[in-house]
Write a protein that holds these residues in place. Structure first.
Motif, PDB file in Angstrom:
ATOM      1  N   MET A 176       0.833  -1.206   0.000  1.00  8.72           N
ATOM      2  CA  MET A 176       0.000   0.000   0.000  1.00  8.72           C
ATOM      3  C   MET A 176       0.865   1.252   0.000  1.00  8.72           C
ATOM      4  SD  MET A 176      -1.381  -0.023   3.924  1.00  8.72           S
ATOM      5  CE  MET A 176      -0.262  -0.095   5.327  1.00  8.72           C
ATOM      6  N   ASN A 177       0.253   2.346  -0.462  1.00  8.08           N
ATOM      7  CA  ASN A 177       0.878   3.668  -0.425  1.00  8.08           C
ATOM      8  C   ASN A 177       0.579   4.279   0.938  1.00  8.08           C
ATOM      9  OD1 ASN A 177       1.448   6.501  -0.815  1.00  8.08           O
ATOM     10  ND2 ASN A 177       1.374   6.118  -3.024  1.00  8.08           N
ATOM     11  N   PRO A 178       1.573   4.513   1.795  1.00 13.43           N
ATOM     12  CA  PRO A 178       1.289   4.906   3.190  1.00 13.43           C
ATOM     13  C   PRO A 178       0.446   6.169   3.316  1.00 13.43           C
ATOM     14  CG  PRO A 178       3.582   4.254   2.952  1.00 13.43           C
ATOM     15  CD  PRO A 178       3.014   4.312   1.571  1.00 13.43           C
ATOM     16  N   GLN A 179       0.748   7.202   2.541  1.00 13.41           N
ATOM     17  CA  GLN A 179      -0.005   8.450   2.674  1.00 13.41           C
ATOM     18  C   GLN A 179      -1.456   8.277   2.223  1.00 13.41           C
ATOM     19  OE1 GLN A 179       2.123  11.525   0.598  1.00 13.41           O
ATOM     20  NE2 GLN A 179       3.805  11.583   2.085  1.00 13.41           N
ATOM     21  N   ILE A 180      -1.636   7.582   1.111  1.00 15.11           N
ATOM     22  CA  ILE A 180      -3.001   7.354   0.623  1.00 15.11           C
ATOM     23  C   ILE A 180      -3.754   6.442   1.589  1.00 15.11           C
ATOM     24  CG2 ILE A 180      -4.370   6.510  -1.306  1.00 15.11           C
ATOM     25  CD1 ILE A 180      -2.757   9.026  -1.881  1.00 15.11           C
ATOM     26  N   ALA A 181      -3.088   5.403   2.081  1.00 14.74           N
ATOM     27  CA  ALA A 181      -3.729   4.483   3.018  1.00 14.74           C
ATOM     28  C   ALA A 181      -4.100   5.189   4.321  1.00 14.74           C
ATOM     29  CB  ALA A 181      -2.809   3.300   3.299  1.00 14.74           C
ATOM     30  N   LEU A 182      -3.297   6.185   4.728  1.00 10.51           N
ATOM     31  CA  LEU A 182      -3.631   6.935   5.941  1.00 10.51           C
ATOM     32  C   LEU A 182      -4.932   7.718   5.745  1.00 10.51           C
ATOM     33  CD1 LEU A 182      -2.822   7.888   8.777  1.00 10.51           C
ATOM     34  CD2 LEU A 182      -1.539   9.753   7.691  1.00 10.51           C
ATOM     35  N   ILE A 183      -5.089   8.342   4.592  1.00 13.37           N
ATOM     36  CA  ILE A 183      -6.327   9.073   4.306  1.00 13.37           C
ATOM     37  C   ILE A 183      -7.513   8.107   4.275  1.00 13.37           C
ATOM     38  CG2 ILE A 183      -7.542  10.463   2.588  1.00 13.37           C
ATOM     39  CD1 ILE A 183      -4.844  11.611   1.750  1.00 13.37           C
ATOM     40  N   ALA A 213     -14.196  16.844   5.371  1.00 20.23           N
ATOM     41  CA  ALA A 213     -13.564  17.913   6.149  1.00 20.23           C
ATOM     42  C   ALA A 213     -12.187  17.495   6.661  1.00 20.23           C
ATOM     43  CB  ALA A 213     -14.461  18.309   7.316  1.00 20.23           C
ATOM     44  N   VAL A 214     -11.960  16.200   6.823  1.00 22.00           N
ATOM     45  CA  VAL A 214     -10.654  15.713   7.282  1.00 22.00           C
ATOM     46  C   VAL A 214      -9.767  15.312   6.093  1.00 22.00           C
ATOM     47  CG1 VAL A 214      -9.500  13.896   8.606  1.00 22.00           C
ATOM     48  CG2 VAL A 214     -11.595  14.943   9.488  1.00 22.00           C
ATOM     49  N   ALA A 215     -10.364  14.683   5.076  1.00 14.87           N
ATOM     50  CA  ALA A 215      -9.569  14.138   3.968  1.00 14.87           C
ATOM     51  C   ALA A 215      -9.007  15.229   3.061  1.00 14.87           C
ATOM     52  CB  ALA A 215     -10.421  13.164   3.152  1.00 14.87           C
ATOM     53  N   ILE A 216      -9.784  16.287   2.800  1.00 20.22           N
ATOM     54  CA  ILE A 216      -9.288  17.341   1.901  1.00 20.22           C
ATOM     55  C   ILE A 216      -8.054  18.041   2.480  1.00 20.22           C
ATOM     56  CG2 ILE A 216      -9.871  19.576   0.880  1.00 20.22           C
ATOM     57  CD1 ILE A 216     -12.666  18.540   0.394  1.00 20.22           C
ATOM     58  N   PRO A 217      -8.044  18.458   3.761  1.00 18.04           N
ATOM     59  CA  PRO A 217      -6.794  19.035   4.305  1.00 18.04           C
ATOM     60  C   PRO A 217      -5.628  18.052   4.281  1.00 18.04           C
ATOM     61  CG  PRO A 217      -8.657  19.625   5.686  1.00 18.04           C
ATOM     62  CD  PRO A 217      -9.153  18.611   4.720  1.00 18.04           C
ATOM     63  N   LEU A 218      -5.884  16.767   4.543  1.00 20.55           N
ATOM     64  CA  LEU A 218      -4.796  15.794   4.474  1.00 20.55           C
ATOM     65  C   LEU A 218      -4.257  15.691   3.051  1.00 20.55           C
ATOM     66  CD1 LEU A 218      -6.046  12.865   6.757  1.00 20.55           C
ATOM     67  CD2 LEU A 218      -4.119  14.405   7.173  1.00 20.55           C
ATOM     68  N   PRO A 361     -17.417  24.049  -9.062  1.00 16.60           N
ATOM     69  CA  PRO A 361     -16.933  22.705  -9.397  1.00 16.60           C
ATOM     70  C   PRO A 361     -15.466  22.497  -9.041  1.00 16.60           C
ATOM     71  CG  PRO A 361     -17.100  24.037 -11.370  1.00 16.60           C
ATOM     72  CD  PRO A 361     -17.704  24.845 -10.266  1.00 16.60           C
ATOM     73  N   GLY A 362     -14.698  23.594  -8.950  1.00 20.63           N
ATOM     74  CA  GLY A 362     -13.275  23.458  -8.654  1.00 20.63           C
ATOM     75  C   GLY A 362     -13.004  22.913  -7.267  1.00 20.63           C
ATOM     76  N   VAL A 363     -13.923  23.150  -6.328  1.00 19.14           N
ATOM     77  CA  VAL A 363     -13.725  22.656  -4.961  1.00 19.14           C
ATOM     78  C   VAL A 363     -13.753  21.130  -4.934  1.00 19.14           C
ATOM     79  CG1 VAL A 363     -14.673  22.680  -2.622  1.00 19.14           C
ATOM     80  CG2 VAL A 363     -14.710  24.757  -4.002  1.00 19.14           C
ATOM     81  N   LEU A 364     -14.574  20.527  -5.771  1.00 15.94           N
ATOM     82  CA  LEU A 364     -14.687  19.070  -5.790  1.00 15.94           C
ATOM     83  C   LEU A 364     -13.406  18.399  -6.276  1.00 15.94           C
ATOM     84  CD1 LEU A 364     -18.287  18.798  -7.315  1.00 15.94           C
ATOM     85  CD2 LEU A 364     -17.628  18.943  -4.913  1.00 15.94           C
ATOM     86  N   HIS A 365     -12.551  19.145  -6.949  1.00 15.56           N
ATOM     87  CA  HIS A 365     -11.317  18.562  -7.478  1.00 15.56           C
ATOM     88  C   HIS A 365     -10.382  18.097  -6.364  1.00 15.56           C
ATOM     89  CE1 HIS A 365      -7.666  18.034  -9.819  1.00 15.56           C
ATOM     90  NE2 HIS A 365      -7.057  18.942  -9.068  1.00 15.56           N
ATOM     91  N   TYR A 366     -10.497  18.671  -5.181  1.00 14.58           N
ATOM     92  CA  TYR A 366      -9.567  18.361  -4.094  1.00 14.58           C
ATOM     93  C   TYR A 366     -10.033  17.206  -3.215  1.00 14.58           C
ATOM     94  CZ  TYR A 366      -7.381  22.768  -5.371  1.00 14.58           C
ATOM     95  OH  TYR A 366      -6.752  23.767  -6.074  1.00 14.58           O
ATOM     96  N   ILE A 367     -11.112  16.537  -3.572  1.00 18.65           N
ATOM     97  CA  ILE A 367     -11.561  15.384  -2.787  1.00 18.65           C
ATOM     98  C   ILE A 367     -10.656  14.186  -3.107  1.00 18.65           C
ATOM     99  CG2 ILE A 367     -13.451  13.791  -2.355  1.00 18.65           C
ATOM    100  CD1 ILE A 367     -15.386  15.985  -3.103  1.00 18.65           C
ATOM    101  N   PRO A 368      -9.996  13.603  -2.121  1.00 21.47           N
ATOM    102  CA  PRO A 368      -9.110  12.456  -2.400  1.00 21.47           C
ATOM    103  C   PRO A 368      -9.911  11.221  -2.812  1.00 21.47           C
ATOM    104  CG  PRO A 368      -8.535  13.502  -0.314  1.00 21.47           C
ATOM    105  CD  PRO A 368      -9.862  14.057  -0.731  1.00 21.47           C
ATOM    106  N   ARG A 369      -9.370  10.502  -3.746  1.00 18.87           N
ATOM    107  CA  ARG A 369     -10.006   9.264  -4.208  1.00 18.87           C
ATOM    108  C   ARG A 369     -10.059   8.228  -3.093  1.00 18.87           C
ATOM    109  NH1 ARG A 369     -12.482   5.581  -5.505  1.00 18.87           N
ATOM    110  NH2 ARG A 369     -12.471   4.326  -7.405  1.00 18.87           N
ATOM    111  N   ALA A 370      -9.072   8.234  -2.202  1.00 19.04           N
ATOM    112  CA  ALA A 370      -9.030   7.254  -1.115  1.00 19.04           C
ATOM    113  C   ALA A 370     -10.208   7.449  -0.159  1.00 19.04           C
ATOM    114  CB  ALA A 370      -7.710   7.362  -0.351  1.00 19.04           C
TER     115      ALA A 370
END
Length: 579
Positions: A176-183, A213-218, A361-370
């Motif tokens: 796994m990718n540690p940063q992505i897995a953390l999110i 609210a937690v995933a986007i800042p991460l 719509p630009g705000v939705l771009h920062y939602i992590p896929r994880a």
């Protein structure tokens, strides 16, 4: 009996329940926003496709719906069908754009659902065994988990089948990718813990919105918007921005796509038209039926009208580039819990989604896929929860067998073969038990749930005396959950039912008098028999002084203990009272 005033519908209901429906629609919008995007990406459609479907389901379908408090939109239960449709069309070398060909499939399936509604096929779910339907939903949950857990860990699985993706799960955990897995892990933890917090404030915050609210800042902290590599735990890991974030068009008009009907008569297209129309209708009707039980006003949905409305919505969604829709159970239950009263809550939820897609719509771009993958993993676990297996075992071993057969065939083959296998298994069990073939298609007894009671109806031409033994009706009292049995009031002039007050009887049971010699016992039937008039001639009152804890012999008959009523037998002495 329900004494609540049923909210008005139509324009009168819009003004009467504006505040309640507006608040509930906004809270449902917060839940629907990330789920619609995640379902789209998991299905192989563009991320905006799920938003198109939810907007159409709210703004358009609300006016045709036969289920007043259900929320229409894309559902996780259709992910395996949509993803399988894209893969099957991509495998055809004559198909240049699988997405546009899949939109044609969705459109034709919507037309087929409109025909279902016109021919009153709203009772379609009654033909399918309950165990098979639950098995299908559990299998869908397993398929979703096998697909989305890799995205939550930041790994891409190369397997094409569900069995292969399940086999790749240990490999994804070790690589796994540690940063992505953390999110993904934090997002999943929030979804698990939030429903268990009993504080009133925590219940008002939708868990998916807290995840964002937690995933986007991460994601911003880990710089997911830039493709880069980093070292952690002695290994190099790479982050590709296009794989870990959402890509949306800057203009909503650029995202609209029109279907390609040139491949609609291929075998793959016909197969998935049937799957979308059949499985989608079953899931939608089952969700609407479940929401009826949650409605505090005890309204009954018009399933034929609702099926027609879902068909209209799917036809419209396919024509503009959207996913198929159903009456979605999670958002609908959230609508009920948040105080939604009419169809206008669904309308407002669609309006809020349209506003976000058109304005920011630009705000939705920062939602992590994880984070989206974690939401879908949690949804899949709820569909395939161990409680479902325990419930089927509690219902009966044969129901558990049908449940498991449906799961296995669905995971190994596909949903169409899985539901067929469940139906065939149910028929075989009935035939082995001696049921006639005619009983497989025409019920001997029809049960109508009418709220406080169930009405049994025998169709014309059927005789209860001619039913097979395994079809004989067994009537039992339905338990009233959440209500205590009210004590029956004694009409004026009617004597008390029991001769012994509860407290006196309890005291006597704890402290029985020890008598010398033979002590005849009073029959229970005599104690339970209500007192009618003067004492019977064959009963005598046992003399004896009163003792603390016992009622004296000269009290009224309704207040005497059982030791004071002794049957007199000729030739034998009556046992005295307590010394």
């Amino acid at each position: 009996m329900n004494n609540l005033k049923v909210p008005k519908d139509g324009l009168a209901g819009f003004t009467e329940n504006l505040r309640a429906d507006l608040i509930s629609g906004f809270l449902v919008f917060l839940i629907a926003l990330p789920l619609c995007i995640g379902i789209s990406m998991a299905s192989g459609f563009p991320p905006v496709a799920g938003l198109f479907t939810a907007i159409i389901g709210g703004v358009i379908v609300s006016f045709f719906s036969g289920a007043p408090i259900t929320i229409k939109g894309p559902a996780a239960g259709l992910i395996p069908i949509a993803a399988g449709c894209i893969e099957a069309l991509r495998a055809d070398p004559t198909v240049s754009n699988p997405y546009l060909a899949a939109l044609a499939v969705v459109t034709v399936a919507g037309v087929l659902q409109i025909l279902f509604g016109l021919v009153r096929a709203g009772k379609l779910t009654d033909f399918f065994p309950t165990a098979a339907v639950h098995g299908m939903l559990a299998a869908i949950g397993i398929l979703i988990i096998s697909k989305e857990i890799h995205a939550a860990l930041g790994v891409t699985s190369a397997a094409k089948s569900a069995i292969g993706r399940i086999a790749d799960i240990p490999h994804s955990f070790t690589h796994m990718n540690p940063q992505i897995a953390l999110i993904g892990g934090i997002s999943l933890l929030i979804l698990i813990v939030m429903p268990r917090i009993k504080h009133q404030l925590a219940r008002k915050v939708p868990a998916p919105m807290l995840v964002l609210a937690v995933a986007i800042p991460l994601g911003l902290f880990f710089e997911l918007e830039h493709t880069h590599s980093y070292m952690m735990f002695g290994s190099e890991h790479k982050i590709v921005s296009t794989e870990q974030l959402i890509t949306l068009p800057a203009n909503i008009g650029d995202a609209i796509a029109f279907p390609d009907f040139s491949h609609i008569l291929t075998s793959a297209s016909i197969q998935y038209i049937i799957l979308f129309a059949l499985i989608g209708s079953i899931e939608s009707l089952a969700s609407a039926k479940a929401i009826d039980t949650l409605d505090p006003y005890k309204r009954k949905s018009n399933f034929n009208k609702d099926l027609l409305a879902v068909g209209i919505g799917n036809t419209a969604a396919g024509l503009v580039g959207g996913l198929p829709m159903i009456s979605e159970i999670v958002r609908s239950s959230a609508n009920v819990n948040n105080g939604g009263k009419t169809r206008w809550a669904n309308f407002w939820h669609g309006i809020f989604l349209l506003g976000v897609l058109a304005l920011v719509p630009g705000v939705l771009h920062y939602i992590p896929r994880a984070a989206l993958g974690a939401m879908l993993v949690f949804t899949g676990f709820r569909l395939a929860s161990p409680k479902e297996f325990a419930h089927m075992l509690h219902v009966g071993k044969e129901q558990l067998f049908i449940f498991l057969v449906t799961i296995v065939v669905t995971v190994v083959e596909d949903l169409l073969f899985g539901i067929i296998a469940g139906i065939v298994t149910k028929m075989i069990i009935h035939l082995v038990r001696g049921a006639p073939i005619s009983a497989l298609f025409k019920p001997a007894i029809v049960a109508h749930d009418e709220g406080d009671h169930v009405r049994l109806e025998v169709p014309k031409g059927r005789d209860l005396q001619q039913l097979p033994r395994d079809q004989e009706p067994h009537l039992r009292r339905r338990p009233r959950q959440g209500h205590r049995r009210r004590p029956q009031r004694r009409p004026p002039g009617r004597p008390q039912r029991h001769a012994v007050p509860p407290r006196a009887d309890h005291r006597l049971r704890r402290r029985r008098p020890q008598l010398q010699g033979h002590r005849p016992r009073t029959p229970r039937a005599l104690l339970a028999r209500p007192h009618r008039g003067p004492p019977a001639p064959h009963l005598t009152r046992a003399p004896g002084p009163a003792r603390p804890g016992h009622y004296p012999a000269d009290l009224p008959r309704a207040h005497q203990g059982p030791q004071d009523l002794q049957p007199h037998r000729p030739g034998r002495l009556t046992a005295p009272g307590p010394p």
